[in-house]
Scaffold this active site. Structure first.
Site, PDB file in Angstrom:
ATOM      1  N   GLY A 104      10.963  53.626  66.377  1.00  0.00           N
ATOM      2  CA  GLY A 104      11.960  54.702  66.498  1.00  0.00           C
ATOM      3  C   GLY A 104      11.252  56.044  66.427  1.00  0.00           C
ATOM      4  CG  ASN A 106      15.937  46.704  71.309  1.00  0.00           C
ATOM      5  OD1 ASN A 106      16.245  46.882  70.127  1.00  0.00           O
ATOM      6  ND2 ASN A 106      16.818  46.359  72.232  1.00  0.00           N
ATOM      7  CE1 TYR A 126      22.441  56.535  59.064  1.00  0.00           C
ATOM      8  CE2 TYR A 126      23.606  58.102  57.679  1.00  0.00           C
ATOM      9  CZ  TYR A 126      22.434  57.638  58.247  1.00  0.00           C
ATOM     10  OH  TYR A 126      21.253  58.294  57.985  1.00  0.00           O
ATOM     11  CE  LYS A 156      20.015  54.601  57.287  1.00  0.00           C
ATOM     12  NZ  LYS A 156      18.671  54.171  57.711  1.00  0.00           N
TER      13      LYS A 156
HETATM   14  C1  AKB Z   1      23.648  62.284  59.119  1.00  0.00           C
HETATM   15  O1  AKB Z   1      24.232  63.383  59.062  1.00  0.00           O
HETATM   16  O2  AKB Z   1      24.181  61.246  59.522  1.00  0.00           O
HETATM   17  C2  AKB Z   1      22.214  62.215  58.642  1.00  0.00           C
HETATM   18  C3  AKB Z   1      22.121  61.812  57.216  1.00  0.00           C
HETATM   19  C4  AKB Z   1      22.507  62.752  56.147  1.00  0.00           C
HETATM   20  O3  AKB Z   1      21.736  60.714  56.938  1.00  0.00           O
HETATM   21  N1  AKB Z   1      21.579  63.481  58.853  1.00  0.00           N
END
Ligand code: AKB
Length: 314
Positions: free
Chosen positions: A9, A53, A143, A147
């Site tokens: 990446g 990938n 997201y 994480k």
């Molecule tokens: C986002 O805004 O998604 C990123 C982060 C804070 O992980 N910059």
């Protein structure tokens, strides 16, 4: 021992600058940039590049076999805003990409693995100010969920298999070299470009929205310092809280006005990124990173603003 480093990446906001810094430290030939897209001309010709990938296990096997990496940085991910537009893809890339890299790193005896987490692991019930290393974590973006799950996997691979995985919870990152890609904190980069181009900016986050941020130079230095620290100093194997500065759109605008007096900040109508920002901390307590491996940021809001404008004006 001579190092061989893979950056997966490598074309993103962090990868672009990390590859340059690692190449300065370890020599161009020892740092392999990998992405699904061709990099800019300079990166392509400065050192090795591979199309990879991270969801393609055959491709990963090929590059692990070819380079026998001693260190792997996995940066390929979908960020918070784009993740909400495509939740299943975000989960697949962020989770299976990580599991593939952890498995290949174990199989090929990679000495150290780096994987970035984010302030997105916190949620509406986490303490908002000076959010500590350990607290309630209820992320409500895909997201953030990916994480947080990724952090648990990193710690699991360290505890069960002794894989030396290291990680940082990045705040919003501000840089002049590469554009951010699909995050909630991206306004803090766009504002500089628009301030210089148009003298005004329409923020997609509301007045008063305070978020943790960091200048990229600090983020890259901190990342490499964490990877260089002796393993016995790394007590957190999920991910470290990591802080630089915190500000609201109007605080940033005031700082920009010191250099561009007529700059005007406006606010856009409702944007879905506001709800994400509202669920995140306003500031981060990073004392564990400071104690364990000596983390200390060098850029505050004033210094960062000046450096951004100086470089973007060139
Ligand atoms: C986002 O805004 O998604 C990123 C982060 C804070 O992980 N910059």
């Amino acid at each position: 021992m001579s190092e061989k480093i893979l950056v997966l990446g490598s074309n993103g906001q962090i990868g672009t600058e990390l590859v340059n810094s690692l190449r300065k430290a370890y020599h161009n030939d020892n740092v392999v940039a990998c992405d699904i897209r061709r990099p800019d001309y300079e990166t392509l010709h400065a050192g090795p590049f591979e199309f990879v990938n991270v969801l393609d296990k055959d491709m990963l096997k090929y590059i692990y076999q070819k380079y026998q990496p001693t260190q792997v940085y996995l940066l390929a991910a979908l960020l918070s805003a784009t993740g909400e537009q495509n939740p299943k893809l975000a989960w697949d890339l962020n989770m299976n990409g990580l599991l593939n890299v952890l498995d290949f790193s174990l199989a090929y005896k990679t000495a150290k693995v780096y994987w970035p987490s984010s302030i997105a692991v916190f949620g509406p019930n986490s303490p908002k100010h000076q959010t500590p290393q350990y607290c309630t974590m209820d992320p409500n973006t895909v997201y953030g969920i990916s994480k947080l799950a990724g952090e648990r996997w990193c710690e699991y691979y360290f505890q069960k298999y002794q894989l030396d995985v290291r990680s940082i919870r990045y705040p919003g990152l501000i840089s002049w070299k590469a554009a951010p890609g699909g995050g909630t904190t991206d306004y803090a980069v766009h504002i500089f470009h628009e301030a210089l181009k148009k003298g005004s900016y329409s923020s997609f986050l509301n007045e008063g929205t305070e978020l943790p941020m960091m200048y990229m130079e600090d983020a890259i230095r901190g990342t490499i310092e964490l990877m260089d620290a002796p393993a016995n100093q790394i007590h957190i194997r999920s991910s470290y809280n990591f802080a630089g500065m915190s500000f609201t759109p109007e605080m940033l605008a005031e700082e920009i006005k010191k250099h561009i007096p007529n700059f005007q900040l406006k606010y856009a109508a409702h944007d879905p990124r506001q709800a994400i920002a509202d669920s995140w901390p306003a500031s981060i307590d990073d004392q564990v990173a400071r104690q364990d491996w000596g983390w200390k940021p060098a850029f505050d809001l004033g210094k960062m603003t000046q450096d951004m404008l100086n470089n973007l004006r060139k």
